[in-house]
Design an enzyme around this catalytic site. Sequence first.
Site, PDB file in Angstrom:
ATOM      1  N   HIS A  66      38.624  13.570 -16.130  1.00 46.60           N
ATOM      2  CA  HIS A  66      38.972  12.618 -15.079  1.00 46.60           C
ATOM      3  C   HIS A  66      37.717  11.984 -14.496  1.00 46.60           C
ATOM      4  CE1 HIS A  66      37.902  15.424 -11.723  1.00 46.60           C
ATOM      5  NE2 HIS A  66      38.325  16.355 -12.563  1.00 46.60           N
ATOM      6  N   ASP A  68      37.985  10.283 -11.474  1.00 50.20           N
ATOM      7  CA  ASP A  68      38.120  10.264 -10.019  1.00 50.20           C
ATOM      8  C   ASP A  68      37.484  11.509  -9.414  1.00 50.20           C
ATOM      9  OD1 ASP A  68      40.259  11.713 -11.255  1.00 50.20           O
ATOM     10  OD2 ASP A  68      41.338  11.752  -9.351  1.00 50.20           O
ATOM     11  N   GLU A 133      43.397  12.830 -11.357  1.00 51.96           N
ATOM     12  CA  GLU A 133      43.443  14.290 -11.401  1.00 51.96           C
ATOM     13  C   GLU A 133      43.265  14.900 -10.021  1.00 51.96           C
ATOM     14  OE1 GLU A 133      42.375  18.478 -11.946  1.00 51.96           O
ATOM     15  OE2 GLU A 133      41.202  16.928 -10.957  1.00 51.96           O
ATOM     16  N   GLU A 134      42.409  14.299  -9.205  1.00 58.17           N
ATOM     17  CA  GLU A 134      42.154  14.836  -7.865  1.00 58.17           C
ATOM     18  C   GLU A 134      43.211  14.381  -6.857  1.00 58.17           C
ATOM     19  OE1 GLU A 134      40.182  17.085  -7.529  1.00 58.17           O
ATOM     20  OE2 GLU A 134      38.354  16.829  -8.703  1.00 58.17           O
ATOM     21  N   GLU A 162      36.709  20.587 -17.246  1.00 57.00           N
ATOM     22  CA  GLU A 162      36.642  21.149 -15.894  1.00 57.00           C
ATOM     23  C   GLU A 162      35.506  22.169 -15.797  1.00 57.00           C
ATOM     24  OE1 GLU A 162      38.106  20.274 -13.243  1.00 57.00           O
ATOM     25  OE2 GLU A 162      39.710  19.001 -13.987  1.00 57.00           O
ATOM     26  N   HIS A 348      33.523  20.066  -5.011  1.00 59.58           N
ATOM     27  CA  HIS A 348      34.225  19.645  -3.791  1.00 59.58           C
ATOM     28  C   HIS A 348      33.404  19.927  -2.526  1.00 59.58           C
ATOM     29  CE1 HIS A 348      38.581  19.398  -5.560  1.00 59.58           C
ATOM     30  NE2 HIS A 348      37.668  19.046  -6.444  1.00 59.58           N
TER      31      HIS A 348
END
Length: 375
Positions: A66, A68, A133-134, A162, A348
Amino acid sequence: MSETLELARQLISCASVTPEDAGCQELMRSRLEAMDFRCENLPFGEVTNLWARRGDGRPLLVFAGHTDVVPPGPLEQWHSDPFVPAIREGMLYGRGAADMKGSLAAMITACESFIEENPNHNGSIGFLITSDEEGPSVNGTVKVVEHLKTTGQQIDLCLVGEPSSSEQVGDVIKNGRRGSLNGKLVVHGKQGHVAYPHLAKNPIHLAAPALSELVAIQWDQGNDYFPPTSFQVSNIRAGTGAENVIPGDIEIMFNLRYSTELTEKDIRERVHAVLDAFNIDYTLDWRLSGEPFLTPAGELVDAAREAIREVVRIETQLSTSGGTSDGRFIAPTGAQVLELGPINATIHQVNECVSVEALDTLAKIYRRILLKLLG
């Protein structure tokens, strides 16, 4: 500066806060087309998706990821602009550095190196890239998988980028994920004055015994690949804010992370049975985030283990821990799915970063896997 690092820096420079792609996929598409990939843009709603394929044979090995990223959070807490990549003491800083623009860069450069030496490789290579995805994950990978099904394309092997590693690249790979089922329970009572409880019906009191039983349930024992299923209350809301008012309703949000020992249907039936046994008035809305999936030892797992052993000189650990990933949408098609990426310690977080050296290591591992499966 390595090709992988340079591409990772270019991707981080795109402020692709979900569901925005901000030009990441165009960067990737230009590199893929130069390798003779056939590329399709597949927008759904406000989400940008890219499907690219080189070759027509089987097996089809897909790199999934992803573009994003989550919002950067308080900018004043970052040591540098989150969308201006910075290198300090061997670490590349920026939002998405570890989750997962570093992996995307390593996937591209691994393919460039592999195809240069193996232009007539076996099977096919694919890229399934989304900007959802997020976020809600409703217009991204799941829609691309539906598109592939309608066009008769079957993913055989899938590497999801990931960030799976704990202490060094390749020490942990995810060969499955637990299922995630969310519930929003509202127990209905009758609002009233706390001094006259006989004229009201307190939903908090009504809900408490049932909730206690749900928390105490031993849902399963887990198995060789998964820990036991976990029931967790995530939010409780009731009342008007006043001390002297019995609330009319209580809202309880909960989540179950469950193993392959259970199905969504099993869980729903058991929860309703508990609630019904207490004879309470309630409504319960369910939302399934993803079914559990597992890729046992086999072709893909073995290739990844061997590649890690050859590049990093360590034995990798298989794990199904952590949250969900878009692998949950790909595994039900029958594909072998594995998550392999950089260290996840800063994902994150403010000042997210990835080791510069780790990016090149990851690219080497991806290339070795390609060689073992399609060389």
